[in-house]
Design an enzyme around this catalytic site. Structure first.
Site, PDB file in Angstrom:
ATOM      1  N   HIS A 121       1.929   4.553  -2.893  1.00 50.33           N
ATOM      2  CA  HIS A 121       2.077   5.994  -2.661  1.00 50.33           C
ATOM      3  C   HIS A 121       3.487   6.457  -3.030  1.00 50.33           C
ATOM      4  O   HIS A 121       3.677   7.463  -3.715  1.00 50.33           O
ATOM      5  CB  HIS A 121       1.832   6.327  -1.185  1.00 50.33           C
ATOM      6  CG  HIS A 121       0.415   6.168  -0.741  1.00 50.33           C
ATOM      7  ND1 HIS A 121      -0.657   6.673  -1.442  1.00 50.33           N
ATOM      8  CD2 HIS A 121      -0.105   5.569   0.369  1.00 50.33           C
ATOM      9  CE1 HIS A 121      -1.774   6.399  -0.789  1.00 50.33           C
ATOM     10  NE2 HIS A 121      -1.469   5.721   0.304  1.00 50.33           N
TER      11      HIS A 121
ATOM     12  N   HIS B  60       0.844  -1.202   0.000  1.00 48.74           N
ATOM     13  CA  HIS B  60       0.000   0.000   0.000  1.00 48.74           C
ATOM     14  C   HIS B  60       0.877   1.249   0.000  1.00 48.74           C
ATOM     15  O   HIS B  60       0.692   2.157  -0.828  1.00 48.74           O
ATOM     16  CB  HIS B  60      -0.916  -0.003   1.231  1.00 48.74           C
ATOM     17  CG  HIS B  60      -1.776   1.216   1.336  1.00 48.74           C
ATOM     18  ND1 HIS B  60      -3.048   1.277   0.814  1.00 48.74           N
ATOM     19  CD2 HIS B  60      -1.541   2.444   1.894  1.00 48.74           C
ATOM     20  CE1 HIS B  60      -3.561   2.477   1.037  1.00 48.74           C
ATOM     21  NE2 HIS B  60      -2.667   3.203   1.692  1.00 48.74           N
ATOM     22  N   GLU B  61       1.825   1.299   0.928  1.00 51.37           N
ATOM     23  CA  GLU B  61       2.697   2.468   1.015  1.00 51.37           C
ATOM     24  C   GLU B  61       3.640   2.561  -0.185  1.00 51.37           C
ATOM     25  O   GLU B  61       3.998   3.662  -0.614  1.00 51.37           O
ATOM     26  CB  GLU B  61       3.499   2.429   2.319  1.00 51.37           C
ATOM     27  CG  GLU B  61       2.646   2.413   3.578  1.00 51.37           C
ATOM     28  CD  GLU B  61       1.663   3.566   3.645  1.00 51.37           C
ATOM     29  OE1 GLU B  61       1.962   4.646   3.099  1.00 51.37           O
ATOM     30  OE2 GLU B  61       0.574   3.393   4.239  1.00 51.37           O
TER      31      GLU B  61
END
Length: 378
Positions: free
Chosen positions: A33, A29-30
């Site tokens: 980003h 997820h990170e």
């Protein structure tokens, strides 16, 4: 010795599988980003798996601090100009930046780039789920059972509708059925909803309408599930088992279908909770995830990877909820900015973030309460 043995069982049986699953999901997820931020030339100050005190880490050539933190219940990417891990702008710091520094600050980027960076996290979760399922299907294939009725429970919905042993299910509401699992998936989410079953009986094809009954089932681990059931079963025989194999593109397609199914089922459940059709006691937090991770880990690495894919979809959807503090809340702000041609006022954004914090905390308390109540029922 008994205490040490219990602690060891807890560590190996629950904590390690939980951290394995959660770390994979949070990292990707990170990473979503991070990757898009780098592509947009945003300076990334920190990439952390976990919160709180840093346990260990390193700083790369671009000045990003990669670290593992003490509380392994999430993670964050902190951009230049951010006040905290939720990407709330640090206005004092931004005001003190030079023009060169400001050019790499997240808040200074065009609205479409900020939206792309924010959306990349949930998208990475969906891509991870597709990749895990595709890898499982591609390397190991899938064993399925033909959708043939064998046993019918007395007084069940299937018996009332006139289904018979030996009936082959061809389609449900016009959707082709290839496996027994295909049928189970549709029926399980269709409690008290009439379904048109196209069946082959002997040499004839006919349509039977059946309404699945709403039932509670308890699995071997004590977890309760509420499902729609027809009241039919099938004992797999060797000549009924079908081993499906998939090429690379087929595996990716099947992985995408599996991911979409999980997303649809999750959204349907959440809408059911909102509309009052479903009970909210199935919403769980870290305790439930740890418990399920430990239970699934006893079945092997492939089921544990599948759980990671399911959790990845859930976290992706959760982060898209339009709540300030979450990715979806940021996207709402950016949409409003794109429509208005300027950002919402600082006061409105601050109020939104405070409301968002309150909602997230309430959800965490509610999920933890559900976890504790679930444990007391076991």
């Amino acid at each position: 010795m008994e205490i040490l043995s219990s602690a060891y069982d807890l560590l190996i049986g629950y904590i390690v599988p939980f951290l394995f699953v959660l770390t994979i999901v949070v990292f990707f997820h990170e990473l979503g980003h991070f990757a898009v931020a780098r592509w947009c030339r945003v300076k990334v100050d920190a990439f952390s798996v976990g919160f709180g005190k840093e346990l260990f880490g390193f700083t790369d050539r671009q000045g990003t601090r990669w670290k593992l933190s003490a509380i392994p219940l999430g993670g964050y990417v902190k951009f230049a100009g951010d006040e905290n891990a939720a990407s709330v702008p640090d206005r004092d710091r931004i005001a003190a930046m030079s023009e060169e520094e400001r050019a790499t600050a997240f808040v200074a980027k065009p609205v479409w780039q900020r939206a792309a960076v924010v959306a990349a996290g949930p998208i990475a979760n969906f891509i991870l789920a597709v990749a895990i399922f595709a890898a499982i299907f591609g390397f190991f294939g899938r064993t399925v059972i033909a959708p043939v009725v064998e046993t019918i429970q007395a007084g069940s919905a299937a018996e009332k509708a006139g289904l018979q042993s030996g009936d082959l299910i061809l389609a449900i509401d016009g959707k082709p059925i290839e496996t027994f699992a295909d049928m189970q998936r549709i029926v399980s989410v269709s409690a008290e909803i009439p379904l048109d079953l196209e069946i082959e009986r002997g040499n004839t094809v006919q349509t039977i309408t059946v309404t699945p009954e709403y039932r509670e089932l308890t699995d071997r681990f004590g977890n309760v599930q509420r499902l729609g059931l027809l009241g039919i079963s099938r004992s797999p025989q060797d000549d009924d088992l079908i081993q499906q194999t998939f090429g690379p593109l087929e595996a990716i397609s099947e992985g995408a279908k599996e991911t979409v199914y999980i997303a649809e089922r999750t959204v349907d459940y959440l809408w059911g909770v909102i509309s009052g059709r479903e009970a909210a006691d199935q919403i769980g937090g870290p305790i439930r995830v740890a418990q399920v991770s430990g239970q699934v880990a006893t079945q092997g690495i492939l089921p544990l990877l599948s759980l990671a894919a399911v959790l990845s979809v859930s976290i992706g959807l959760l982060n898209l909820m339009p709540i300030p503090m979450l990715d979806g809340g940021h996207l709402v702000y950016y949409f409003a900015e794109a429509v208005r041609g300027k950002p919402l006022s600082e006061n409105i954004q601050d109020i939104g973030f405070r409301i968002g914090i309150a909602i997230v905390l309430l959800l965490m308390v509610f999920a933890t309460w559900n976890d504790v109540m679930h444990l007391t029922r076991l």
